[in-house]
Design an enzyme around this catalytic site. Structure first.
Site, short mmCIF file in Angstrom:
data_model
loop_
_atom_site.label_atom_id
_atom_site.label_comp_id
_atom_site.label_asym_id
_atom_site.label_seq_id
_atom_site.Cartn_x
_atom_site.Cartn_y
_atom_site.Cartn_z
CG ASP A 196 -0.19 -0.15 2.52
OD1 ASP A 196 1.05 -0.35 2.48
OD2 ASP A 196 -0.83 -0.06 3.58
CD GLU A 234 23.89 14.52 -22.21
OE1 GLU A 234 24.28 13.68 -21.41
OE2 GLU A 234 22.71 14.87 -22.31
NE ARG A 249 27.11 11.93 -19.20
CZ ARG A 249 27.18 10.70 -18.72
NH1 ARG A 249 27.90 9.78 -19.34
NH2 ARG A 249 26.53 10.35 -17.62
CD GLU A 286 23.92 16.41 -19.26
OE1 GLU A 286 24.16 15.65 -18.29
OE2 GLU A 286 22.91 16.28 -19.98
CG HIS A 288 18.77 15.32 -23.73
ND1 HIS A 288 18.10 16.02 -22.76
CD2 HIS A 288 19.84 14.78 -23.11
CE1 HIS A 288 18.73 15.88 -21.59
NE2 HIS A 288 19.81 15.14 -21.78
CE1 TYR A 325 31.11 8.28 -20.44
CE2 TYR A 325 30.87 8.39 -22.84
CZ TYR A 325 30.55 8.87 -21.57
OH TYR A 325 29.69 9.93 -21.46
CG HIS A 351 26.49 9.45 -24.87
ND1 HIS A 351 26.58 10.81 -24.96
CD2 HIS A 351 27.47 9.06 -24.02
CE1 HIS A 351 27.56 11.23 -24.17
NE2 HIS A 351 28.12 10.18 -23.60
CG HIS A 400 21.61 4.83 -18.89
ND1 HIS A 400 20.71 4.42 -19.84
CD2 HIS A 400 21.94 6.10 -19.23
CE1 HIS A 400 20.51 5.40 -20.72
NE2 HIS A 400 21.24 6.43 -20.36
CG ASP A 448 20.74 16.24 -17.87
OD1 ASP A 448 21.59 15.71 -17.15
OD2 ASP A 448 20.32 15.74 -18.93
CG HIS A 506 16.11 12.25 -21.93
ND1 HIS A 506 16.26 10.94 -21.55
CD2 HIS A 506 17.30 12.85 -21.68
CE1 HIS A 506 17.50 10.76 -21.09
NE2 HIS A 506 18.14 11.92 -21.16
CG ASP A 532 24.19 12.62 -15.91
OD1 ASP A 532 23.43 13.58 -15.65
OD2 ASP A 532 24.19 12.03 -17.01
MN MN Z 1 21.52 14.78 -20.26
#
Ligand code: MN
Length: 435
Positions: free
Chosen positions: A41, A377, A401, A403, A345, A381, A341, A231, A259, A352, A248
């Protein structure tokens, strides 16, 4: 009682622009998101649907925004939970239809308990449903019973509108950018060798909550090799001396996202190989930001970043080929082994954001206009455990990265997240200062 980020005029302008482009025999139906069960619940924290937020700012669950053309003008009706003292004692106060009508930019408000009958009757009387389906199964059933083969989707118009932000929206996005920038700075200051990824996450998200904000997507805090997992999200490892950490993380203010990604050494000092890759990614990021100009094609930032990265990978001896071979015919050459990648975006009520530019949404990205906000971004890697491509020993285990969030204007790109340091000198001096 209402806590709307914008005045009545801002919402009315959006409704007018949207509805004036709808056929006048439409019944517009935009259900709000459902509450999601986490266990038994207990539910996940509720997040209202971005289209409902965009058009009227309503953020209670069990609600549906509708609109129809009546007496020569478009009228909105918002269905909301009715007042109910017993339920409110358990679940919290409700605004109710009367309160909604007083405090929100709508024309009528009714109980959600009357919504199904209302919608069925309007469709029976000849109005054609124009609905966002897939959110509310009861609405989906009514729509499928209408026997219409082709239900127009209001998102076709709304997505295009949402790509260009108003001054008022930009102000809110600046606030989200500022809070997330400060959170990254706090995290840099708190960093030391041996720190847990979850502890950095806690500094970041603690700052969001302290600023009466919340995360706009699950924070990624990846130390060492974990930074090479795009991710990564378990944030459960301790980070060793000599490793980088990639963070990130962004927040949400009145539904609008920021972001940001920054990458820094946990001991406050970049090694020479880390420095080489970092400066290359930074150069690519700055070139991509410059490409965010009014009239540029959607791919401009990605092209600019790709060119810098491909050239740099050759200069560092990681790729042994010409630049055009490294780039490939469709930007699909071997530089993609290390940069898998996209570069940008759109950003807004969804992290996104709608309006194209993302693989999978089937829409080509828009030509850049003043008022659009997008991320930039690029990253590189070098996962130490990869066996499908060559990972140079010197760079093994490095994932970087950088961004930022960029507003496109007639006077050129404006970096909304400029408050978050990204040069090696700035970052090293922040970490060495400690807390
Ligand atoms: Mn992003």
């Amino acid at each position: 009682m209402s806590d709307l980020p914008f005045g009545d005029g801002e919402y009315r302008r959006r409704q007018e622009e949207f509805l004036s482009n709808m056929p006048i025999d439409s019944l517009v139906i935009i259900p709000n998101n459902q509450v999601s069960i986490r266990s038994n619940d207990t539910s996940y924290p509720y997040r209202a649907n971005s289209y409902v937020l965009y058009l009227c700012g309503w953020s209670e669950p069990d609600s549906i925004l509708t609109a129809k053309f009546d007496d020569g003008l478009w009228q909105t009706t918002l269905f909301v939970r009715p007042r109910d003292t017993k339920a409110e004692i358990w679940e919290g106060r409700r605004v109710g239809p009367e309160g909604a009508l007083q405090g929100w930019p709508i024309d009528n408000s009714l109980s959600i308990n009357d919504a199904e009958e209302y919608i069925s009757k309007k469709i029976e009387s000849g109005l054609k449903p124009s609905a966002i389906i897939g959110i509310d199964s009861k609405i989906d059933d009514i729509i499928s019973d209408s026997k219409m083969s082709d239900i127009p989707d209001p998102r076709t118009l709304l997505d295009v509108m949402r790509t260009v932000k108003s001054e008022a929206e930009i102000d809110v996005m600046k606030e989200a950018s500022r809070i997330a920038s400060d959170a990254h700075v706090k995290a840099m200051r708190a960093t030391h060798p041996g720190i847990g990824e979850w502890q950095i996450q806690s500094v970041i998200e603690g700052h969001f909550i302290d600023s009466r904000s919340q995360w706009s997507y699950k924070s990624i805090v990846g130390g060492g090799d974990n930074a090479t997992i795009l991710h990564y999200g378990s944030n459960s490892d301790s980070i060793e001396d000599g490793d980088l950490v990639l963070v990130d993380a962004g927040c949400e203010v009145h539904g609008y996202a920021s972001d940001i990604t920054r990458t820094w050494p946990v001991n406050g000092k970049f090694t020479e190989p880390q420095r080489e890759i970092y400066n290359l990614v930074l150069e690519a990021e700055e070139a991509a930001i410059k490409a965010c100009k009014v009239g540029s094609t959607w791919n401009s930032s990605h092209k600019a970043a790709s060119l810098v990265l491909a050239k740099g990978l050759i200069d560092l001896g990681i790729l042994d080929c010409t630049i055009s071979e490294a780039l490939g015919e469709n930007l699909d050459g071997p530089f993609r082994n290390y940069f898998m990648h996209g570069t940008s975006h759109l950003l807004g009520l969804d992290v996104h954001d709608v309006g194209g530019g993302r693989k999978g949404d089937g829409k080509p990205g828009p030509t850049l206009e003043s008022g659009m906000v997008l991320t930039v971004e690029p990253g590189l890697y070098f996962a130490s455990w990869r066996d499908d491509v060559e990972i140079p020993e010197r760079y093994s285990g490095i994932g970087i990265r950088i961004e930022d969030d960029v507003l496109v204007t007639e006077d050129g790109p404006v970096v909304l997240t400029a408050g978050c340091p990204k040069s090696i000198d700035e970052i090293e001096s922040l970490i060495s200062k400690g807390d």
